[in-house]
Design a protein around this motif. Structure first.
Motif, PDB file in Angstrom:
ATOM      1  N   CYS A 243       0.384   1.253  16.571  1.00 19.97           N
ATOM      2  CA  CYS A 243       1.366   2.086  16.395  1.00 19.97           C
ATOM      3  C   CYS A 243       0.422   2.399  14.423  1.00 19.97           C
ATOM      4  CB  CYS A 243       2.762   2.577  15.863  1.00 19.97           C
ATOM      5  SG  CYS A 243       3.170   1.962  17.410  1.00 19.97           S
ATOM      6  N   PRO A 244      -0.206   3.465  14.052  1.00 24.75           N
ATOM      7  CA  PRO A 244      -0.693   3.533  12.835  1.00 24.75           C
ATOM      8  C   PRO A 244       0.968   3.959  12.102  1.00 24.75           C
ATOM      9  CG  PRO A 244      -2.203   5.289  14.404  1.00 24.75           C
ATOM     10  CD  PRO A 244      -1.262   4.054  15.189  1.00 24.75           C
ATOM     11  N   ILE A 245       0.533   3.215  10.795  1.00 25.21           N
ATOM     12  CA  ILE A 245       1.578   3.495   9.886  1.00 25.21           C
ATOM     13  C   ILE A 245       1.919   3.988   9.162  1.00 25.21           C
ATOM     14  CG2 ILE A 245       3.697   2.105   9.159  1.00 25.21           C
ATOM     15  CD1 ILE A 245       3.201  -0.388  10.375  1.00 25.21           C
ATOM     16  N   LEU A 246      -0.234   3.794   7.734  1.00 22.30           N
ATOM     17  CA  LEU A 246      -0.320   4.735   6.981  1.00 22.30           C
ATOM     18  C   LEU A 246      -1.017   5.805   7.423  1.00 22.30           C
ATOM     19  CD1 LEU A 246      -0.195   1.500   4.009  1.00 22.30           C
ATOM     20  CD2 LEU A 246       1.537   3.038   4.316  1.00 22.30           C
ATOM     21  N   GLY A 247      -1.359   5.574   8.054  1.00 26.84           N
ATOM     22  CA  GLY A 247      -2.745   6.074   9.075  1.00 26.84           C
ATOM     23  C   GLY A 247      -2.824   7.608   9.321  1.00 26.84           C
TER      24      GLY A 247
ATOM     25  N   LYS B 274       0.731  -1.233   0.452  1.00 25.16           N
ATOM     26  CA  LYS B 274       0.442  -0.028   0.248  1.00 25.16           C
ATOM     27  C   LYS B 274       0.881   1.077   0.445  1.00 25.16           C
ATOM     28  CE  LYS B 274      -4.327  -1.643   1.465  1.00 25.16           C
ATOM     29  NZ  LYS B 274      -4.696  -2.508   2.831  1.00 25.16           N
ATOM     30  N   TYR B 275       2.503   1.607   0.675  1.00 25.37           N
ATOM     31  CA  TYR B 275       3.074   2.293   0.561  1.00 25.37           C
ATOM     32  C   TYR B 275       3.051   2.610  -0.707  1.00 25.37           C
ATOM     33  CZ  TYR B 275       6.436   5.114   2.263  1.00 25.37           C
ATOM     34  OH  TYR B 275       7.909   5.950   2.198  1.00 25.37           O
ATOM     35  N   GLU B 276       3.942   1.466  -0.907  1.00 24.02           N
ATOM     36  CA  GLU B 276       4.302   1.425  -2.813  1.00 24.02           C
ATOM     37  C   GLU B 276       2.844   2.613  -3.669  1.00 24.02           C
ATOM     38  OE1 GLU B 276       6.899   0.948  -3.452  1.00 24.02           O
ATOM     39  OE2 GLU B 276       8.055   0.481  -1.894  1.00 24.02           O
TER      40      GLU B 276
ATOM     41  N   VAL C 199       7.129   7.487   6.788  1.00 25.03           N
ATOM     42  CA  VAL C 199       8.268   7.224   5.954  1.00 25.03           C
ATOM     43  C   VAL C 199       9.261   6.315   7.589  1.00 25.03           C
ATOM     44  CG1 VAL C 199      10.484   8.019   5.383  1.00 25.03           C
ATOM     45  CG2 VAL C 199       7.488   8.649   4.619  1.00 25.03           C
ATOM     46  N   THR C 200       9.620   6.493   8.340  1.00 26.99           N
ATOM     47  CA  THR C 200      10.428   6.055   9.410  1.00 26.99           C
ATOM     48  C   THR C 200       9.765   4.687   9.776  1.00 26.99           C
ATOM     49  OG1 THR C 200      10.762   8.102  10.511  1.00 26.99           O
ATOM     50  CG2 THR C 200      11.367   6.716  11.255  1.00 26.99           C
ATOM     51  N   ARG C 201       8.581   4.598  10.157  1.00 26.24           N
ATOM     52  CA  ARG C 201       7.764   3.369  10.897  1.00 26.24           C
ATOM     53  C   ARG C 201       8.106   2.480   9.900  1.00 26.24           C
ATOM     54  NH1 ARG C 201       2.819   5.616  14.713  1.00 26.24           N
ATOM     55  NH2 ARG C 201       4.365   6.092  16.435  1.00 26.24           N
ATOM     56  N   ILE C 202       8.287   3.138   8.152  1.00 25.60           N
ATOM     57  CA  ILE C 202       8.037   1.661   6.736  1.00 25.60           C
ATOM     58  C   ILE C 202       9.524   1.236   6.863  1.00 25.60           C
ATOM     59  CG2 ILE C 202       8.210   2.174   4.629  1.00 25.60           C
ATOM     60  CD1 ILE C 202       5.580   1.297   5.444  1.00 25.60           C
TER      61      ILE C 202
ATOM     62  N   GLU D  40       4.194  10.362  -2.853  1.00 23.43           N
ATOM     63  CA  GLU D  40       3.053  11.414  -1.783  1.00 23.43           C
ATOM     64  C   GLU D  40       4.944  11.775  -0.536  1.00 23.43           C
ATOM     65  OE1 GLU D  40      -0.290  10.678   0.844  1.00 23.43           O
ATOM     66  OE2 GLU D  40      -0.735   9.942  -1.124  1.00 23.43           O
ATOM     67  N   TYR D  41       5.242  10.136  -0.638  1.00 20.66           N
ATOM     68  CA  TYR D  41       6.314  10.220   0.873  1.00 20.66           C
ATOM     69  C   TYR D  41       7.400  10.717   0.129  1.00 20.66           C
ATOM     70  CZ  TYR D  41       2.431   8.404   3.299  1.00 20.66           C
ATOM     71  OH  TYR D  41       1.360   8.233   3.984  1.00 20.66           O
TER      72      TYR D  41
END
Length: 584
Positions: A544-548, A477-479, A556-559, A484-485
């Motif tokens: 910890c929400p990662i994307l939300g 999902k991040y990809e 970005v850090t949590r990713i 955005e990042y």
RNA sequence: GCGUCCUUAGCUCAGCUGGAUAGAGCAUCGGCCUUCUAAGCCGAGGGUCACAGGUUCGAAUCCUGUAGGACGUACCA
């Protein structure tokens, strides 16, 4: 983590010396006596140095020493030190460590967790070693799981590993299924019956046993067939070749289905003759002696044991004979620094004798042989007994598990998401099975409860797969939203929750776990570490929400941390033979 | 008989090689799904680490003994 421990041990050693000097004490060898451990609860710190061992040197109570050491450490240290009663507790510099870890894992990729602990060592691992008269059962699956995993762990630790199998394809037990086939087979083949070859042959082995109950001459006929086989009788040899192929083809399919493989196969039918020559040579050299009964024996009184037959009085080979031949052939083929036999604990005596015999025959490498002895797989009712039909067949079990997993996918309405339900089901089954078999220390007996043992919930292989599939899905999902990042850089000082920190510590201690598994020849160390990591990720995922979140830098850090976790899990899966699933 | 190994929660198992209040899963009970996969998360109860000695500042961990259990002690593999 390993590096951190060493650094801090050095720092603490320095502080101890300094504290001693201030007290005008002449102390030596302090550094060697330093113990590093982990505090029982995270809020107490990350590393702990107990001061008990130095109480006598300092002639004062451990808490006072701890205080003095913290004082001597000063403030110019990478983190924080606090006295806690008799302990010096260390709080590591979190953001620096997370940054380093993230970079380290990203750079190492699939090789994160590997080391050069055993660099330059040639290690041969023998496992599985099936008989060619019946299919594999649950006991073999444990053997295979341990052998394959230990091999992978040793390779990850830098050893050059050669996995070998020894096919037990000669002996009276083989003749039994052949004889039954001759009598009752009516020319049936795996093709004509649609049966896997090993199962077909196994059926005739069972048939022999029922027949032998009625006909007392059955055993004798089997012995006669063995003699014909050893004489090279054409008809018997042809049948033997045919039925062996059926069994080995069938067993190979099971290996393929369980992701087990070998670099080289040895066949008892090839090595028993060279073993016999070796025994005769040993007889000439006076290592062995000829007993009154005509058998050739090894006297073991020098190591407090009785005598053991190396060659029967009629000149035919025993198990020992061929194992002698096999070991010698192996060292010639692959001059190992270590040969590990993954064989059940019931054969400990056999290996003591084998190793001793090779030593007496003058093979210096006999010292490098090791029996990795593992315990039995029992059922809740007790032992598996073929006579009572309680043996758990390997293929049946795998099929059953695969079906259960496939049903589970459909019940959870995940069929569309995973795509190939059957294939995913098989992979989940493998995870369940391998994790179950490897989470127990090899040397212990274990109980297999068909109903409960391989559940897909809790501390299981499928749980590990589930967590990693979720992680994978986050990363995908991040990809998708990568743009955005794009311009953002991670800021590791933002990761300050306990859940995150525990996960970091876990990922960073993975290489140590692999090393420990390698030196102990114990895959359960890796299995346990994987579970801890998955469990910690679970908590992180929940807390910890990662994307939300609104903070994109935090995302970005949590990713980064998420990536590291997935990489570590994948690498660990590889070591314990659990398939990674991107979706489940 | 002798040898090797095992004994930790009701069940199945961990316990970083001697350190702080012995941990998981299952099972039982109670919470949490309009928010990144509920195969999940959080919480509760549940232990004389088989027993007895010993070593040690300190023992589930090391030593000795006892009791249970497994395996072995084949011209089976």
């Amino acid at each position: 983590m390993d590096k951190q421990k060493k650094n801090w041990a050095t720092l603490v050693a320095g502080a101890l010396t300094k504290a001693a000097e201030e007290k005008k004490l002449e102390l030596s060898g302090l550094a060697d006596r330093i113990i590093v451990e982990h505090p029982p609860r995270p809020e107490m710190g990350d590393l702990a140095f107990p001061m008990f061992p130095f109480a006598k040197d300092f002639r004062c109570a451990p808490p006072a020493i701890a205080a003095a050491v913290v004082e001597a450490l000063g403030t110019d240290i990478p983190g924080e030190a606090r006295p806690a009663g008799p302990y010096v507790n260390i709080f590591l510099d979190r953001s620096a460590m997370i940054r380093d870890l993230s970079a380290q894992v990203a750079e190492a990729g699939d090789s994160y967790g590997t080391s050069d602990l055993l660099k330059g060592q040639k290690v041969m691992v023998e496992f599985s070693c099936p008989n060619t008269n019946k299919p594999l059962h649950l006991g073999h699956l444990r053997n295979d799981a341990i052998g394959e995993s230990v091999s992978r762990i040793l390779a990850a630790s830098g050893a050059e590993v050669q996995k070998v199998n020894l096919i037990n394809n000669r002996g009276v037990h083989i003749c039994k299924s052949m004889l039954a086939y001759q009598k009752f087979g009516e020319g049936v083949t795996p093709e004509s019956s649609g049966k896997k070859g090993d199962h077909l042959v196994g059926d005739f082995y069972v048939k022999f046993n029922t027949w032998a109950k009625e006909d007392k001459s059955a055993e004798e006929q089997a012995q006669a067939m063995l003699r014909k086989w050893e004489e090279g009788d054409k008809e018997v040899t042809e049948l033997w070749t045919l039925m062996n192929k059926w069994t080995i083809d069938g067993i190979s399919e099971t290996y393929k289905n369980t992701n087990i493989s070998f670099d080289r196969y040895y066949y008892e039918s090839d090595t028993y003759l060279s073993g016999r020559e070796e025994v005769l040579k040993g007889l000439e050299q006076g290592v062995f002696y000829k007993d009154e009964d005509g058998s050739i024996r090894l006297d073991l009184s020098d190591i407090g044991m009785d005598t053991k037959v190396m060659l029967r009085s009629d000149g035919t080979s025993v198990y020992m004979t061929q194992d002698l031949g096999t070991a010698i052939a192996r060292h010639r083929d692959f001059p190992f620094d270590r040969l590990i036999y993954v064989v059940g604990a019931e054969q400990e005596y056999h290996f003591q004798v084998l190793f001793h015999a090779l030593k007496k025959l003058g093979y210096s490498w006999a010292e490098m042989l090791h029996h990795l002895s593992y315990g039995m797989v029992n059922l809740p009712e007790g032992k598996m007994k073929s006579r009572e039909g309680t043996v758990v067949d390997a293929d049946d079990l795998l099929q059953q598990l695969s079906d259960m997993a496939a049903d589970e996918i459909r019940n959870k309405e995940r069929a569309e998401a995973v795509g190939d339900v059957e294939d995913t089901g098989r992979k989940i089954a493998l995870a369940a099975l391998h994790y179950f078999l490897l989470q127990v220390s090899p040397y212990k007996d274990m109980v297999f409860n068909p109903r409960e043992s391989l559940s897909f919930n809790g501390n299981t292989g499928p749980y590990l797969q589930y967590m990693s599939a979720r992680i994978n899905s986050i990363l995908e999902k991040y990809e998708e939203k990568r743009d955005e990042y794009a311009s953002l850089k991670p800021d590791f000082s933002l990761l300050n929750s306990d859940a995150e920190w525990e996960l970091v510590k876990n990922i960073s201690s993975f290489p140590e776990a692999v090393k420990m598994a390698a030196s102990d020849l114990n895959p359960s160390v890796v299995a346990a570490h994987l579970y801890d990591t998955a469990k910690n990720f679970s908590r992180f995922y929940h807390d910890c929400p990662i994307l939300g979140g609104d903070d994109k830098v935090l995302t970005v850090t949590r990713i980064e941390l998420t990536r590291a976790a997935l990489q570590m899990l994948k690498n660990g899966f590889e070591l314990v033979n659990i398939p990674f699933l991107s979706k489940m």
